[in-house]
Motif scaffolding. Structure first.
Motif, mmCIF file in Angstrom:
data_model
loop_
_atom_site.group_PDB
_atom_site.id
_atom_site.type_symbol
_atom_site.label_atom_id
_atom_site.label_comp_id
_atom_site.label_asym_id
_atom_site.label_seq_id
_atom_site.Cartn_x
_atom_site.Cartn_y
_atom_site.Cartn_z
ATOM 1 N N LEU A 144 0.830 -1.201 0.000
ATOM 2 C CA LEU A 144 0.000 0.000 0.000
ATOM 3 C C LEU A 144 0.866 1.254 0.000
ATOM 4 C CD1 LEU A 144 -2.778 1.360 0.228
ATOM 5 C CD2 LEU A 144 -2.630 1.101 2.715
ATOM 6 N N ALA A 145 1.945 1.248 0.788
ATOM 7 C CA ALA A 145 2.843 2.408 0.832
ATOM 8 C C ALA A 145 3.496 2.651 -0.517
ATOM 9 C CB ALA A 145 3.905 2.189 1.916
ATOM 10 N N ASP A 146 3.929 1.584 -1.198
ATOM 11 C CA ASP A 146 4.528 1.721 -2.530
ATOM 12 C C ASP A 146 3.522 2.301 -3.516
ATOM 13 O OD1 ASP A 146 6.851 0.680 -1.540
ATOM 14 O OD2 ASP A 146 6.491 -1.362 -2.273
ATOM 15 N N PHE A 147 2.272 1.859 -3.394
ATOM 16 C CA PHE A 147 1.218 2.350 -4.304
ATOM 17 C C PHE A 147 0.998 3.841 -4.086
ATOM 18 C CE2 PHE A 147 -3.289 3.364 -4.953
ATOM 19 C CZ PHE A 147 -3.414 3.039 -6.305
ATOM 20 N N ILE A 148 0.946 4.252 -2.821
ATOM 21 C CA ILE A 148 0.721 5.671 -2.494
ATOM 22 C C ILE A 148 1.895 6.527 -3.011
ATOM 23 C CG2 ILE A 148 0.520 7.318 -0.607
ATOM 24 C CD1 ILE A 148 -1.002 5.174 0.943
ATOM 25 N N CYS A 149 3.099 6.024 -2.799
ATOM 26 C CA CYS A 149 4.274 6.779 -3.257
ATOM 27 C C CYS A 149 4.302 6.884 -4.776
ATOM 28 C CB CYS A 149 5.546 6.118 -2.750
ATOM 29 S SG CYS A 149 5.775 6.244 -0.965
ATOM 30 N N HIS A 150 3.906 5.793 -5.444
ATOM 31 C CA HIS A 150 3.904 5.780 -6.889
ATOM 32 C C HIS A 150 2.890 6.776 -7.447
ATOM 33 C CE1 HIS A 150 4.317 4.234 -10.981
ATOM 34 N NE2 HIS A 150 2.996 4.096 -11.032
ATOM 35 N N ARG A 151 1.730 6.856 -6.797
ATOM 36 C CA ARG A 151 0.693 7.789 -7.249
ATOM 37 C C ARG A 151 0.950 9.221 -6.737
ATOM 38 N NH1 ARG A 151 -4.022 5.742 -9.523
ATOM 39 N NH2 ARG A 151 -3.498 3.698 -10.409
#
Length: 358
Positions: free
Chosen positions: A349-356
């Motif tokens: 989830l953290a990677d997804f947030i950072c990516h977006r």
């Protein structure tokens, strides 16, 4: 507006955490000259019977009507049962516990059909502790097994847990009443006979109501030959949505607030007339004076029901755990197991947030 504020103030004094007066339905069963009154309160998903808590706390209902027996019957839930039981016992009132359940026309696990046509109303009252336990099982199964827009049981399940229960055929949305309204007399007789056979002779009552609605008159007339042919008892009730007759208008305003509708909307939910208030035995006798046995049967129901919920005892479920574990050990095991699964998901989830770039 002053009447609305008065109702809200009463609710606040009752200790309710929120105002939940929007879909309540009270059904009154008047008693005989003893002035004993059975009150059936049908509350949709309300954890505290709001007006009952108010009247019991201040004693107004007991003073005005002289109740010796009182019944709370929530729709599809038993949230208010313990609170109501304790409050009633404290004041020397016999608490009659019940629930208006929804009955699927077929198998409760069949999740198909038009939502409004997949559940008939049925009132179930606990006559004793066994009945209360069975009521808990039925209500729980309605949510875990039969939920389709609303929690539902079916007749097969009712037959498995029928001991200690008394049934009433309910309002215009009950199965017997629905068949009468649609001019299917044979099916109405069959439905009444089925519930009688499931609950036992003398344990299922055909319910008469009248608040000036013509369909109620049709149903009442249709119930008479069924009661005679099948030897079944009648009982008269009053469908109540507010305490006093002058509360009809503020109740209508509360319905508009709850449904987000204007009072000028002709298609909105609205109750016919101003007769949905808590009536005395004398007022009910004016309506059902031709049916004294149906009035006396409210007393009979009240005298039969006697449930005491023990206090000071924890009623927690008993869980089976794998061999080699105690209950506490297994609880710790599954907690740590679940915790170990969380970091990967949180990282993703953290990677997804950072990516977006949120």
């Amino acid at each position: 507006m002053n009447q609305v504020l008065r109702i809200l103030r009463e609710a606040a004094r009752a200790g309710s955490g929120f105002i939940a007066l929007l879909y309540e339905r009270f059904v009154v069963l008047p008693h005989n000259v003893k002035q004993a009154l059975l009150l059936l309160v049908d509350l949709v998903s309300i954890p505290v019977a709001l007006f009952i808590a108010t009247t019991l706390r201040y004693g107004t209902l007991q003073v005005q009507i002289g109740t010796s027996e009182f019944l709370v019957c929530a729709a599809t839930v038993l949230f208010s049962a313990v609170v109501f039981h304790d409050a009633a016992r404290k004041r020397g009132i016999n608490p009659i516990l019940g629930c208006e359940v929804y009955v699927a026309p077929g198998d409760r696990r069949d999740k198909s059909g038009t939502p409004g046509e997949t559940a008939n109303h049925l009132v179930l009252l606990a006559e004793n502790e066994t009945g209360f336990q069975n009521l808990i099982k039925l209500v729980s199964a309605g949510y875990t097994e039969g939920f389709y827009y609303k929690p539902r049981i079916d007749k097969a399940l009712l037959a498995q847990h029928s001991a200690g229960l008394i049934g009433l055929s309910s309002c215009l949305k009950g199965e017997v009443a629905s068949e009468i309204r649609t001019e299917r007399a044979k099916r109405a007789v069959a439905a009444a006979a089925t519930y009688r056979d499931i609950l036992g002779a003398g344990n299922f009552f055909l319910e008469m109501q009248y608040q000036g609605i013509e369909e109620q008159r049709v149903v009442n007339n249709g119930l008479l030959p069924i009661a005679k042919d099948l030897g079944m008892p009648l009982v008269c009730t009053n469908d109540v949505h507010y305490l006093h007759q002058h509360d009809a208008k503020p109740h209508d305003l509360l319905l508009c607030i709850g449904t987000g509708k204007s009072v000028h909307d002709e298609k909105r939910l609205k109750y016919h007339g101003d007769q949905f208030f808590l009536k005395t035995a004398a007022q009910m006798a004016e309506v059902f004076g031709d049916f004294p046995e149906a009035i006396r049967n409210t007393v009979a129901i009240g005298e039969r029901c006697d449930v005491t919920i023990p206090s000071g005892t924890l009623h927690v479920p008993k869980f089976d755990v794998p061999s080699g574990y105690t209950l506490d050990d297994y609880f710790e095991h599954v907690s740590r197991q679940g915790f170990a699964e969380r970091p990967p998901r949180l990282t993703q989830l953290a990677d997804f947030i950072c990516h977006r770039q949120f």
